[in-house]
Design an enzyme around this catalytic site. Sequence first.
Site, PDB file in Angstrom:
ATOM      1  CD1 TRP A 197      -2.719   1.632   0.657  1.00 30.80           C
ATOM      2  CD2 TRP A 197      -1.389   2.304   2.310  1.00 30.80           C
ATOM      3  NE1 TRP A 197      -3.453   2.777   1.133  1.00 30.80           N
ATOM      4  CE2 TRP A 197      -2.455   3.404   2.005  1.00 30.80           C
ATOM      5  CE3 TRP A 197      -0.307   2.696   2.976  1.00 30.80           C
ATOM      6  CZ2 TRP A 197      -2.433   4.625   2.711  1.00 30.80           C
ATOM      7  CZ3 TRP A 197      -0.546   4.015   3.611  1.00 30.80           C
ATOM      8  CH2 TRP A 197      -1.369   4.808   3.562  1.00 30.80           C
ATOM      9  CD1 TRP A 475     -15.553  -0.127  -7.505  1.00 37.72           C
ATOM     10  CD2 TRP A 475     -17.506   0.269  -8.464  1.00 37.72           C
ATOM     11  NE1 TRP A 475     -16.474  -1.348  -7.303  1.00 37.72           N
ATOM     12  CE2 TRP A 475     -17.594  -1.071  -7.990  1.00 37.72           C
ATOM     13  CE3 TRP A 475     -18.554   0.884  -8.962  1.00 37.72           C
ATOM     14  CZ2 TRP A 475     -18.765  -1.613  -8.019  1.00 37.72           C
ATOM     15  CZ3 TRP A 475     -19.880   0.091  -9.097  1.00 37.72           C
ATOM     16  CH2 TRP A 475     -19.741  -1.063  -8.484  1.00 37.72           C
ATOM     17  CG  ASP A 476     -11.784   3.562  -2.637  1.00 38.41           C
ATOM     18  OD1 ASP A 476     -10.736   2.661  -2.857  1.00 38.41           O
ATOM     19  OD2 ASP A 476     -11.610   4.499  -2.051  1.00 38.41           O
ATOM     20  CG  MET A 477     -12.476  -3.473  -3.122  1.00 38.84           C
ATOM     21  SD  MET A 477     -11.248  -4.125  -2.227  1.00 38.84           S
ATOM     22  CE  MET A 477     -10.440  -4.798  -3.761  1.00 38.84           C
ATOM     23  CG  ASN A 478     -10.912   1.848   0.620  1.00 38.75           C
ATOM     24  OD1 ASN A 478      -9.557   1.920   0.294  1.00 38.75           O
ATOM     25  ND2 ASN A 478     -11.734   2.570   0.448  1.00 38.75           N
ATOM     26  CB  CYS A 524      -9.922   3.663  -6.369  1.00 39.58           C
ATOM     27  SG  CYS A 524      -9.070   4.300  -4.817  1.00 39.58           S
ATOM     28  CG  ASP A 546      -4.688   5.522  -0.776  1.00 34.06           C
ATOM     29  OD1 ASP A 546      -5.344   6.289  -1.978  1.00 34.06           O
ATOM     30  OD2 ASP A 546      -5.307   4.867  -0.044  1.00 34.06           O
TER      31      ASP A 546
END
Length: 728
Positions: A197, A475-478, A524, A546
């Site tokens: 990350w 369109w996020d995915m965390n 994202c 990020d």
Amino acid sequence: MISFIKEQGLFNLTAGNHSYLMYLWPDGLLCHLAYTAKTAGARADHLAVNVPWTFFAAPNPNDKSYAYEGMTAEYPSYGSPDLREGAYQIELENGSRVSNLRYAGHTIYNGKPQLAGLPAFYASESEAETLEITLKDAAIGLSVTLFYTVFNKEGAICRSARFANESQKNIKILNAASLCITYLNYNYDFVTLSGRWANERNIEKSPLRFGSQSVSSARGASSHAQNPFVFLAEPHADEQKGEVFGFGLVYSGNFCAKADVDQLGMCRFSLGINPYDFSWLLEPGESFQTPEAVTLRSSRGFGNLSRRMHRLVRNNLMRGKWQHQERPIILNSWEAVFMDFNAEKIEAFAQEAAQLGIEMFVLDDGWFGKRNDDTTSLGDWTENKEKLPEGLKALAEKINRMGLQFGLWFEPEMVSPASALYEKHPDWIIQCENCAPSQSRNQYVLDLSRQEVQDYLEEAVSKILKNAPISYVKWDMNRNITESGSQNLPPNRQKELGCRYMLGLYSLLERLTQRFPDILFESCSGGGGRYDLGMLYYMPQTWASDNTDAIARLKIQYGTSMAYPAISMGAHVSTPGPLSIDRRAPLATRINCAYSGAFGYELNPLNLTDEEKTAVKEANAFYKQIRGLIQKGNMYRLLSPFEGQETAWMYTSEDKKEAAVFYFKPLFSAEMPAKLLKLQGLDINRHYRLEETGDIYAGDELMNIGFRLNLLESRGDYASKRLYFKGL
Ligand code: DGJ
């Protein structure tokens, strides 16, 4: 492009300047012959490495002159007299895992088939030709069709495999590679895009050695840690020379890329769904399609391969209105305010952004449910009227009237434990019996293998998109998937979840992108945790990381460019702050770095000084002039941040009449007052005017002698230089 010489049993797939040759052994075993420079034909005895040693099992008791272990099966099975790891493995009801695939027929046709439910490259009838080879094991009723599509222009080959159960009993697939190639030697480096990350896609290189080397993901996403695009390259290969093979998987879930060097020094390379924690039950009459893999070969180093890959992604993978459309300059709210905003603040930002020449305002996380921090509301896709009393529609319209488009953040695949959705459907999350589901960033993953979950999300997201003039979706995915289990699947299908999740997500994305064809979708995953070819098929842009610190981004963006085009890469200018490294790079350097993708800002525009505002205005005006060149041009990497203290890259237009060069020197050193930077990709018969000074240079001069950079111009750290040349 594709031919079959029956008398010799020879398949020749010639893609541009490259040939991929296969051969049918007399017993019907399909073997790989060579992947090499354009070659018209070859003798089959090239591939039979004579291995008369007794420790290799002879497939034919009457002919001990060959053994499969000395050969190069194209889609090798488990358990045959080839004891290296195969490209696939199945399990029968009787417990046997042994199978033997033999040639059963083939067809050649123009164009390319789509893969049901999966993202894949596409082609017109004149752009590509496809070969389907069917292999069968008649004794167990297994049929495997290998697909090869040859793209002549970019010299690429797309491959996949389809398994069909033609028996009366169940067959379980334990492994199914999308692509397998056995090289006769292992004189290559394994080059991967590895990281974590906030530091994704670092170039890692290591020589192959005896044994196996692999990169993979078992995280439920392609991941920050490893990328499903890897290379095998001659050890001396660089940007301009040497043989390089690139392999990419058009898939966003668990994958494995593996190079096995055997005892004879042959290298078997495979790429596909990660067999770890995977299986798929095929009932009689059912079939299973693997994701698609793409491969390119270059005899002119990495640069040539990347440029061809960029064009292929732009022309034959991305789709829809935004495929070739120049991307707007964005101001994203995230790093400026996180979730601490109200309509007034947003309107003030947008007002200022419009003055600065920014074209789109994106409202990031925090606009829905009761979301003021990351503990709540994912899943409840309803407007937060406390923050936005007049609602999204009124806000978006107001922002439109200021001359900006409006974009919005979603994280549809997730649910917060503190949400109405979770209260109503606790069974919708991914979890397994007898163990508590783990939270990560205070959230659970919704089970997208379930139709009702996909349907709910389609409606929830559509309702918002229909109701307001929204031109862009992030369109996020965390988080990644833990305790992988679905309440919807029987015990013997639990290992299908990773793959079924992706199929569910792809189906949802297909429906939403078809329903809202005018919206620009950017994917994202905590930055670049799912930067892959699968996502780019649905969403032609990905938030690269990020980490928005310009100096850290040099490596991230350089590594990303190995496989993915600039138009796909979200890159924003930020202020040193809580998310980025606290490093004070000059604004010009932050801008020059972010220019190499889909450009934008991640800062509070009201905090800019007047001097900074003037610089930002100029930067936006200049970007509008050159964004076509960057987003649709050919990229040349000149100096690698992984190999030295400097970084440089440049873009040339297809007609070579324009070029933009960016040079970065993170640490000032007094010993070198000047530097000759050799450019690439220019027209040797053309002169160029450097727009910044008006000076004229010859193309061959700039490429063979170089451009003389004055390194004393700026005596500080984090320096950079931009050069814009126009052909005369
Ligand atoms: C992770 C993304 O990478 C960020 O840009 C931002 O959108 C946050 N999620 C919001 O939660």
